[in-house]
Design an enzyme around this catalytic site. Sequence first.
Site, PDB file in Angstrom:
ATOM      1  N   TYR A   1       0.847  -1.197   0.000  1.00 45.67           N
ATOM      2  CA  TYR A   1       0.000   0.000   0.000  1.00 45.67           C
ATOM      3  C   TYR A   1       0.878   1.241   0.000  1.00 45.67           C
ATOM      4  CZ  TYR A   1      -3.043   3.708   1.754  1.00 45.67           C
ATOM      5  OH  TYR A   1      -3.722   4.883   1.898  1.00 45.67           O
TER       6      TYR A   1
ATOM      7  N   GLU B   1      -3.594   7.520  -3.808  1.00 45.31           N
ATOM      8  CA  GLU B   1      -3.403   6.198  -3.215  1.00 45.31           C
ATOM      9  C   GLU B   1      -3.180   5.157  -4.302  1.00 45.31           C
ATOM     10  OE1 GLU B   1      -6.014   5.120   0.450  1.00 45.31           O
ATOM     11  OE2 GLU B   1      -6.859   4.021  -1.237  1.00 45.31           O
TER      12      GLU B   1
END
Lengths: 381, 290
Positions: free
Chosen positions: A101, A189
Site C-alpha cells: 500500500y 493512493e
Amino acid sequence: MNIHEYQAKEIFRTHGIPIPPGGVATTPAEAEALARRYASTVVVKAQVHAGGRGKAGGVKLAKTPEETRDIAAKILGMHIKGLTVHKVLVTPAADIATEAYVGIIVDRASKRAVFMVSPAGGIDIEEVAAKTPDKIMRLPVDPVYGLLPFQALQMGLFLYADIKQARAAAKIMQQLYAAFWASGASLAEINPLVTTPSGDVVALDAKMVIDDNELDRRPELALLRDETAEDPAEVRAREAGLTFIKLDGNVGCVVNGAGLAMATMDLVKYYGGEPANFLDIGGSSNPDKVVAALQIITSDPHVRAILFNIFGGITRTDDVANGIVTATKASPLRVPIVIRLTGTNEEVAVKILQEHGFSAMTEMDAAVQRAVELATAGARA
Amino acid sequence: MSVFIDDSTRLVVQGITGRDGSFHAKQMIEYGTKVVAGVTPGKGGQRFETGVPIFNTVVDAVRETQANTTVIYVPPPFAADAMMEAADAGLSLIVCITEGVPVLDMTRVYPYVKARGARLIGPNCPGLISPGSSKVGIIPGRICAPGPIGLVSRSGTLTYEVVYHLTRAGLGQTTCVGIGGDPINGTNFIDCLDAFERDPATKAVVMIGEIGGTDEQDAARFVKDTMKKPVVGFIAGQTAPPGRRMGHAGAIISGSAGTAAEKIAAFEDAGMGVAKRPIDVVDLVRQRAR
C-alpha cells in the site's frame, strides 16, 4: 471531489507511474471489444465513487471476451452504496507476487502531506493501522523541499528487501508525490502496489481525491467531475451554490452556516425526530438560493416537514423570507413549514412572511420541536 | 481585558475595495475598530470611502500607518499569498476570513507564518471580537456584550447562536474567537484556551467544536492538565454521516476518527461541562463560573 480509478490512472500515467493498460466501457459490447484487444484474462472493475467495490461484487475476473460481456452486463447498472454503476474499467489481469500500500494524505495534526506505506497492501489500510501499526511507515513531507530521494528510498526499503524493487518503488513514490501536488489532491493512493513474479513493481489500482478548493483555478481538473456518478440532488445543490447532503429522516432542514446546520440536525434528533438532510445556504444572502434549497428539499418524498433555521449575520433574513415566498408561490408546499429567523433585518422578514400567511419563530429550540411534531404527525397520517 | 485584539489594535484590511472587504471595513469602523489602512494592489494612493488610505502592498501600509494586525478578504486563489505577504511585512496578528483556500496552499502558509513569529487566525473563519473595544472580521457586534466569558469556536453562525444566548442571559464576553472550519488553520483551540487562561478578565471559557480531526480531543487534554478556569463545551455533528464533508472542509469523519461521540467523551473525561443543546451552554457556564 472524487474522481474515478481510470481517471486517476491517467493522471498517474502522465507522471510516469507504471500501470497496466486499460479501457473504459459503458456497454457490455464495449467491454467485450476491450477484452478482445487485450487477448488475455481481464478484470472488470466498476467505476463508482464508493469504497468496498470488490466486496459488493463490482470487481470480477473474466477469462474470455464473451465472459467479459456477461460480467460487464451484470456490473453496469449495479447499485453500490446507493450509487449506480455507469462505467466499467477493463484491464488485463496481472500475476501478483506481493501486494503493498502507498498513499499520501494531508495530515491535519502535522499540517503537511504525509506518506503512508505498508507491505500489507490490498486491504483496508485503516484495518492495518488499527491491528498492526508496526506494518505502516508514516513520513511527513516538508512542503518546501518536497519528497527527498533518500526519504523515498527509505520507504521503498520498508516495502521491499530487494534493492531493485525498493528503487523502483522509490521512483513511483516520487512520481506519486508529483501527481499529488500537480493535481491539488487531498488524497492519492495506490492499493495495491504489486510485484509481479518477474520482479516488476506495478500500480494495479489508483485513487485520488481532488481538493474542491482547487477547482476554480484548475478548470482542467473540474472537467474530470462525473455528475452521473453523484446524487442528482447534490449536483443540483452544488450548481445553486448550496451544500447538501441527503440523510434518511423526514425533517427537511435549511440552515445558514455549516456549524449551525449540523447543530440543527442534532437538535432534531434530540427532540425525537430524524433530519432528512444537511443543507447550508452559505453566508451571503440571495433569494435564489432559498428557492433552489426549497426545490431540492421538497423533491425528497420522505420529507414530512420543512424547518428553516436562519441566524442572520451577513445573511439578511428578509432575503430568506423573500426566497420562501417566491418558491412557495411557484410551487405550493405539500408539507408544513416551520421558519425560525433572527438577526439582520428580522422585522422586515417577519412582516414579509406574515403578509403571505407564514408565521415566524425566533427561538431555535421551539422551532425544532414544532418541526419534529409536525413531521411525526405527517408520518402517521 | 481581552485576548489577541483590544484598543491598541491597528488594523489593515487586505482586499478593502472588494465587495466583502468594503462592506465589513465599514462595519468594523462603525464598531470602533481602528482601521488604519487598506491594501489593494493597483489602488495605492487612493482613499477608501471613509477616508482610510489605500496602499499597493502590506509593507507600505505598515510603514506608513504602524499597523499591527491585518484582516484578509481576498478571493481564495490569492489568499495564501496575502497571508504570507502580511507575515513578511511584520504584522503580529493575521486574520483570514476567506473561505475556500486550497489545503495544499495552507501546508506552505502555516510554516511560513510561524517562522516569522506571527499569529494566524483562520482561514475560513468569522474572525474575532472583543466586545466594546475592537472587532476584526464579520461577527455581528450587536449580539455581543462585554463581560467575563471567553469563547472559541470552529463555526460562524453556530457561534452567533451561542453568543446570542450568553448575551441575553447577561453573560458578556472578553473575546469571541472563530478559528475556522478548515483542516489546516493557523490557531487551534489550545492556543485560545491558553490565552484565555492567562487573561485575568476571563472567568470561564466556552469551546464550540465539531466533527473532524482531533483538535477538540487535544484541547480537552490541555483543559485537564493545565487549566484552572472552568470550560464548557459543545460539539456539532452528532448526526453527521461518516465520510461526508459537512459544509466545512474540515468537518468530516474519516473512517472511524473524528466523531462527535469521541470528542464529547474527551470533554467529559476532562471534567468539562458538556452542553447537549446550544442553549444549555448558558446554565453550564452559570453553574461553573459563579
